[in-house]
Design a protein around this motif. Structure first.
Motif, PDB file in Angstrom:
ATOM      1  N   LEU A 199      -7.174  -2.750  -5.794  1.00 41.00           N
ATOM      2  CA  LEU A 199      -5.859  -2.792  -5.161  1.00 41.00           C
ATOM      3  C   LEU A 199      -5.230  -4.186  -5.201  1.00 41.00           C
ATOM      4  O   LEU A 199      -4.225  -4.435  -4.534  1.00 41.00           O
ATOM      5  CB  LEU A 199      -5.959  -2.304  -3.709  1.00 41.00           C
ATOM      6  CG  LEU A 199      -6.433  -0.850  -3.553  1.00 41.00           C
ATOM      7  CD1 LEU A 199      -6.552  -0.488  -2.080  1.00 41.00           C
ATOM      8  CD2 LEU A 199      -5.510   0.112  -4.277  1.00 41.00           C
TER       9      LEU A 199
ATOM     10  N   TRP B 120       1.401   2.576  -3.493  1.00 39.27           N
ATOM     11  CA  TRP B 120       0.245   2.917  -4.326  1.00 39.27           C
ATOM     12  C   TRP B 120       0.152   4.427  -4.534  1.00 39.27           C
ATOM     13  O   TRP B 120      -0.780   5.087  -4.070  1.00 39.27           O
ATOM     14  CB  TRP B 120      -1.052   2.393  -3.716  1.00 39.27           C
ATOM     15  CG  TRP B 120      -1.355   1.008  -4.154  1.00 39.27           C
ATOM     16  CD1 TRP B 120      -1.054  -0.138  -3.490  1.00 39.27           C
ATOM     17  CD2 TRP B 120      -1.990   0.598  -5.366  1.00 39.27           C
ATOM     18  NE1 TRP B 120      -1.464  -1.229  -4.213  1.00 39.27           N
ATOM     19  CE2 TRP B 120      -2.042  -0.810  -5.370  1.00 39.27           C
ATOM     20  CE3 TRP B 120      -2.523   1.276  -6.454  1.00 39.27           C
ATOM     21  CZ2 TRP B 120      -2.603  -1.538  -6.407  1.00 39.27           C
ATOM     22  CZ3 TRP B 120      -3.076   0.558  -7.488  1.00 39.27           C
ATOM     23  CH2 TRP B 120      -3.120  -0.834  -7.455  1.00 39.27           C
TER      24      TRP B 120
ATOM     25  N   LYS C 183      -7.165   4.109  -7.604  1.00 35.83           N
ATOM     26  CA  LYS C 183      -6.954   3.207  -6.455  1.00 35.83           C
ATOM     27  C   LYS C 183      -8.247   2.478  -6.066  1.00 35.83           C
ATOM     28  O   LYS C 183      -8.578   2.346  -4.893  1.00 35.83           O
ATOM     29  CB  LYS C 183      -6.389   3.974  -5.266  1.00 35.83           C
ATOM     30  CG  LYS C 183      -5.051   4.615  -5.541  1.00 35.83           C
ATOM     31  CD  LYS C 183      -4.561   5.391  -4.341  1.00 35.83           C
ATOM     32  CE  LYS C 183      -3.257   6.063  -4.618  1.00 35.83           C
ATOM     33  NZ  LYS C 183      -3.360   7.410  -5.116  1.00 35.83           N
TER      34      LYS C 183
ATOM     35  N   LEU D 124       0.822  -1.221   0.000  1.00 37.39           N
ATOM     36  CA  LEU D 124       0.000   0.000   0.000  1.00 37.39           C
ATOM     37  C   LEU D 124       0.851   1.263   0.000  1.00 37.39           C
ATOM     38  O   LEU D 124       0.454   2.275  -0.582  1.00 37.39           O
ATOM     39  CB  LEU D 124      -0.949   0.000   1.197  1.00 37.39           C
ATOM     40  CG  LEU D 124      -2.098  -1.007   1.124  1.00 37.39           C
ATOM     41  CD1 LEU D 124      -2.931  -0.966   2.403  1.00 37.39           C
ATOM     42  CD2 LEU D 124      -2.978  -0.737  -0.083  1.00 37.39           C
TER      43      LEU D 124
END
Length: 170
Positions: free
Chosen positions: A98, A70, A95, A67
């Motif tokens: 994911l 991202w 996003k 994460l």
């Protein structure tokens, strides 16, 4: 829009209105069945020709992305281990999905296609699985991305045994 088939793997796109043409042309490279579909503008003396591309865009899926990565900089740095990042799909940009990041990457004819990418994150090494929707296979003879090795114009001619035996008797 109409899609008309021409010789040698070329197609003619016929648009019913200028707005559709402008939208299609402004997007640059399109992908059909995961393969790049390159556009050329038609004119009165137009003859379709295969360009000598040394690089092509491909779609890459990067799985197991932490994460913390991202964001556009993180995804771009990771994708640059494969080629030159061009764009992300909408679900990656927003996003929303994911499970993997999907990136369009420009690869050249000497590209390697790693199945995994190692990334260092706060001192820990993370292995990311890479999946290719489609990948080009450069010609064994000239390294072009636009034809198969079997149809290479620079491929040395091979002679059959009969031809070799005939010339040996002379």
């Amino acid at each position: 829009m109409q899609l008309l088939s021409l010789n040698d793997g070329f197609f003619l796109l016929r648009f019913s209105c200028r707005e559709d043409f402008d939208m299609v042309w402004s997007r640059g490279v399109w992908f059909l069945l995961g393969k790049p579909f390159l556009l050329q503008k038609w004119h009165l003396k137009f003859k379709p020709k295969k360009e000598k591309f040394s690089s092509v865009p491909i779609w890459v899926k990067i799985h197991d992305l932490p994460l913390a990565c991202w964001n556009s900089e993180g995804i771009s740095r990771i994708a640059s281990k494969i080629g030159v990042p061009v764009a992300a799909d909408k679900l990656t940009e927003q996003k929303i999905r994911l499970t993997y990041a999907q990136i369009s990457v420009l690869v050249d004819n000497l590209a390697t296609y790693p199945k995994e990418i190692q990334v260092s994150l706060d001192g820990d090494v993370v292995s990311l699985k890479v999946q290719y929707e489609w990948r080009p296979y450069p010609c064994e003879h000239c390294k072009s991305l636009m034809h198969f090795s079997s149809s290479c114009p620079t491929k040395p001619k091979s002679y059959s045994n009969e031809q070799v035996n005939d010339t040996a008797d002379l």
